[in-house]
Write a protein that holds these residues in place. Sequence first.
Motif, mmCIF file in Angstrom:
data_model
loop_
_atom_site.group_PDB
_atom_site.id
_atom_site.type_symbol
_atom_site.label_atom_id
_atom_site.label_comp_id
_atom_site.label_asym_id
_atom_site.label_seq_id
_atom_site.Cartn_x
_atom_site.Cartn_y
_atom_site.Cartn_z
ATOM 1 N N SER A 218 44.339 141.987 89.209
ATOM 2 C CA SER A 218 44.350 143.194 88.375
ATOM 3 C C SER A 218 43.858 142.939 86.954
ATOM 4 O O SER A 218 43.473 143.886 86.256
ATOM 5 C CB SER A 218 45.771 143.782 88.327
ATOM 6 N N ASP A 219 43.868 141.686 86.503
ATOM 7 C CA ASP A 219 43.383 141.371 85.155
ATOM 8 C C ASP A 219 41.869 141.220 85.101
ATOM 9 O O ASP A 219 41.309 141.043 84.019
ATOM 10 C CB ASP A 219 44.024 140.075 84.644
ATOM 11 N N MET A 220 41.208 141.256 86.260
ATOM 12 C CA MET A 220 39.772 141.059 86.309
ATOM 13 C C MET A 220 39.085 142.307 86.876
ATOM 14 O O MET A 220 39.690 143.071 87.626
ATOM 15 C CB MET A 220 39.406 139.840 87.157
ATOM 16 N N VAL A 221 37.833 142.485 86.476
ATOM 17 C CA VAL A 221 37.059 143.622 86.978
ATOM 18 C C VAL A 221 35.761 143.098 87.585
ATOM 19 O O VAL A 221 35.178 142.128 87.102
ATOM 20 C CB VAL A 221 36.744 144.636 85.860
ATOM 21 N N PRO A 222 35.303 143.726 88.683
ATOM 22 C CA PRO A 222 34.031 143.307 89.265
ATOM 23 C C PRO A 222 32.862 143.818 88.446
ATOM 24 O O PRO A 222 32.918 144.909 87.865
ATOM 25 C CB PRO A 222 34.067 143.953 90.654
ATOM 26 N N ILE A 223 31.806 143.026 88.399
ATOM 27 C CA ILE A 223 30.573 143.454 87.739
ATOM 28 C C ILE A 223 29.509 143.599 88.828
ATOM 29 O O ILE A 223 28.690 142.697 89.048
ATOM 30 C CB ILE A 223 30.128 142.461 86.649
ATOM 31 N N GLU A 224 29.580 144.707 89.547
ATOM 32 C CA GLU A 224 28.545 144.966 90.534
ATOM 33 C C GLU A 224 27.267 145.329 89.785
ATOM 34 O O GLU A 224 27.299 146.102 88.820
ATOM 35 C CB GLU A 224 28.968 146.073 91.484
ATOM 36 N N ALA A 225 26.150 144.765 90.206
ATOM 37 C CA ALA A 225 24.931 144.878 89.411
ATOM 38 C C ALA A 225 23.719 145.039 90.306
ATOM 39 O O ALA A 225 23.507 144.233 91.217
ATOM 40 C CB ALA A 225 24.768 143.638 88.529
ATOM 41 N N LYS A 226 22.930 146.073 90.046
ATOM 42 C CA LYS A 226 21.663 146.243 90.738
ATOM 43 C C LYS A 226 20.664 145.193 90.245
ATOM 44 O O LYS A 226 20.768 144.693 89.118
ATOM 45 C CB LYS A 226 21.099 147.642 90.478
ATOM 46 N N ALA A 227 19.704 144.863 91.095
ATOM 47 C CA ALA A 227 18.646 143.937 90.691
ATOM 48 C C ALA A 227 18.008 144.429 89.398
ATOM 49 O O ALA A 227 17.755 145.623 89.232
ATOM 50 C CB ALA A 227 17.604 143.829 91.794
ATOM 51 N N GLY A 228 17.768 143.490 88.484
ATOM 52 C CA GLY A 228 17.206 143.830 87.185
ATOM 53 C C GLY A 228 18.232 143.996 86.084
ATOM 54 O O GLY A 228 17.888 144.143 84.910
ATOM 55 N N THR A 229 19.528 143.953 86.457
ATOM 56 C CA THR A 229 20.593 144.056 85.457
ATOM 57 C C THR A 229 20.740 142.732 84.703
ATOM 58 O O THR A 229 20.734 141.666 85.309
ATOM 59 C CB THR A 229 21.930 144.416 86.120
ATOM 60 N N LEU A 230 20.879 142.825 83.395
ATOM 61 C CA LEU A 230 21.157 141.669 82.540
ATOM 62 C C LEU A 230 22.622 141.732 82.128
ATOM 63 O O LEU A 230 23.083 142.756 81.620
ATOM 64 C CB LEU A 230 20.257 141.693 81.307
ATOM 65 N N VAL A 231 23.362 140.641 82.359
ATOM 66 C CA VAL A 231 24.773 140.571 81.989
ATOM 67 C C VAL A 231 24.963 139.479 80.949
ATOM 68 O O VAL A 231 24.558 138.330 81.170
ATOM 69 C CB VAL A 231 25.671 140.291 83.211
ATOM 70 N N LEU A 232 25.575 139.825 79.820
ATOM 71 C CA LEU A 232 25.895 138.856 78.771
ATOM 72 C C LEU A 232 27.334 138.396 78.967
ATOM 73 O O LEU A 232 28.235 139.221 79.196
ATOM 74 C CB LEU A 232 25.747 139.491 77.391
ATOM 75 N N LEU A 233 27.562 137.073 78.865
ATOM 76 C CA LEU A 233 28.879 136.485 79.092
ATOM 77 C C LEU A 233 29.249 135.578 77.926
ATOM 78 O O LEU A 233 28.568 134.567 77.667
ATOM 79 C CB LEU A 233 28.879 135.674 80.399
ATOM 80 N N HIS A 234 30.303 135.917 77.224
ATOM 81 C CA HIS A 234 30.804 135.103 76.116
ATOM 82 C C HIS A 234 31.286 133.756 76.642
ATOM 83 O O HIS A 234 31.846 133.664 77.737
ATOM 84 C CB HIS A 234 31.953 135.845 75.431
ATOM 85 N N GLY A 235 31.098 132.700 75.868
ATOM 86 C CA GLY A 235 31.447 131.360 76.319
ATOM 87 C C GLY A 235 32.918 131.150 76.617
ATOM 88 O O GLY A 235 33.275 130.251 77.387
ATOM 89 N N LEU A 236 33.792 131.956 76.034
ATOM 90 C CA LEU A 236 35.233 131.823 76.281
ATOM 91 C C LEU A 236 35.740 132.804 77.330
ATOM 92 O O LEU A 236 36.934 132.814 77.638
ATOM 93 C CB LEU A 236 36.012 132.022 74.976
ATOM 94 N N LEU A 237 34.863 133.610 77.905
ATOM 95 C CA LEU A 237 35.275 134.624 78.863
ATOM 96 C C LEU A 237 35.589 134.010 80.223
ATOM 97 O O LEU A 237 34.713 133.409 80.851
ATOM 98 C CB LEU A 237 34.152 135.653 79.032
ATOM 99 N N PRO A 238 36.800 134.150 80.740
ATOM 100 C CA PRO A 238 37.076 133.726 82.117
ATOM 101 C C PRO A 238 36.323 134.621 83.106
ATOM 102 O O PRO A 238 36.434 135.852 83.053
ATOM 103 C CB PRO A 238 38.591 133.903 82.260
ATOM 104 N N HIS A 239 35.545 134.003 83.985
ATOM 105 C CA HIS A 239 34.829 134.771 85.005
ATOM 106 C C HIS A 239 34.760 133.964 86.292
ATOM 107 O O HIS A 239 34.961 132.753 86.301
ATOM 108 C CB HIS A 239 33.447 135.219 84.524
ATOM 109 N N TRP A 240 34.456 134.661 87.379
ATOM 110 C CA TRP A 240 34.612 134.104 88.723
ATOM 111 C C TRP A 240 33.672 134.836 89.657
ATOM 112 O O TRP A 240 33.282 135.980 89.395
ATOM 113 C CB TRP A 240 36.071 134.299 89.146
ATOM 114 N N SER A 241 33.269 134.182 90.750
ATOM 115 C CA SER A 241 32.601 134.908 91.834
ATOM 116 C C SER A 241 33.072 134.362 93.168
ATOM 117 O O SER A 241 33.327 133.166 93.312
ATOM 118 C CB SER A 241 31.076 134.838 91.721
#
Length: 284
Positions: A218-241
Amino acid sequence: MALDQTQIDAWERDGFLAIPDAIPLARCEALMARAAEIVDAFDPATVSIFSTHEQTRTSDDYFMASGDAISCFFEEGAFDDDGNLQRDKAVSINKIGHAMHDLDPVFDRFSRQAPIAEAARDIGMADPKLLQSMYIFKSPFIGGEVSCHQDSAFLYTDPMTVVGFWVALQDATLENGCLWAQPGGHRTPLRKRFVRSAAGGTEFEQLSDLPWPEPGGSDMVPIEAKAGTLVLLHGLLPHWSDVNRSSRSRHAYTVHVIDGAASYPDENWLQRSPSLPLRGFDAA
């Protein structure tokens, strides 16, 4: 493609930002074609397995020398118990890394195209230098999980400045292992650092005992992305796939950028030869 104030506010609040239709699909297709050529030319006699679960164990010489090279790494489940590939080489590779952006003309142009350079400028990067690139295959059924992490653990600078610029080359969905992120998680401390060990190889240096958000919780959200999407990720951001359990691949490309004025420690696992100094978003 200047970011508007709403996007900048979202970046500062959440520690990530998805920008749909930022990268032309023709450029995505050209990068995928070039990655396929690199894999086709790769000699599978060189076996280096990439794992986010046992990174210290899989930090072999091939991995350690990849900071200024173009290297291919296999998925954990690519081989059977006798060491034979279970699938075609083209769908057994986890990723290519880590200096394509400086060594390959196609990757060079892609990494330094205007949408990425302008996004770096708009979030306030004064002297951006391109440090590391990764082409992620996330092949059908075998594409492995990337455990919850912070990019600054692997590409630490003082002060911490790394930002990931992640491009969906194909549609990224819940079914094929899209990114998940913890909104606001970039305001949490760095948990650990992945560094070169004095005894050889690598080790994790523990910095904080703060628990990770539950992957997919519940603390995380999915980043569903169509081809061509650019996602910026901060260096301290916890992320997962997650694992790709679908029949569709999820190709993506990431270039990590740091501030040229920041200190980059010698104990960081990724090191570059003096003959290949870091470059910014100069024209490719």
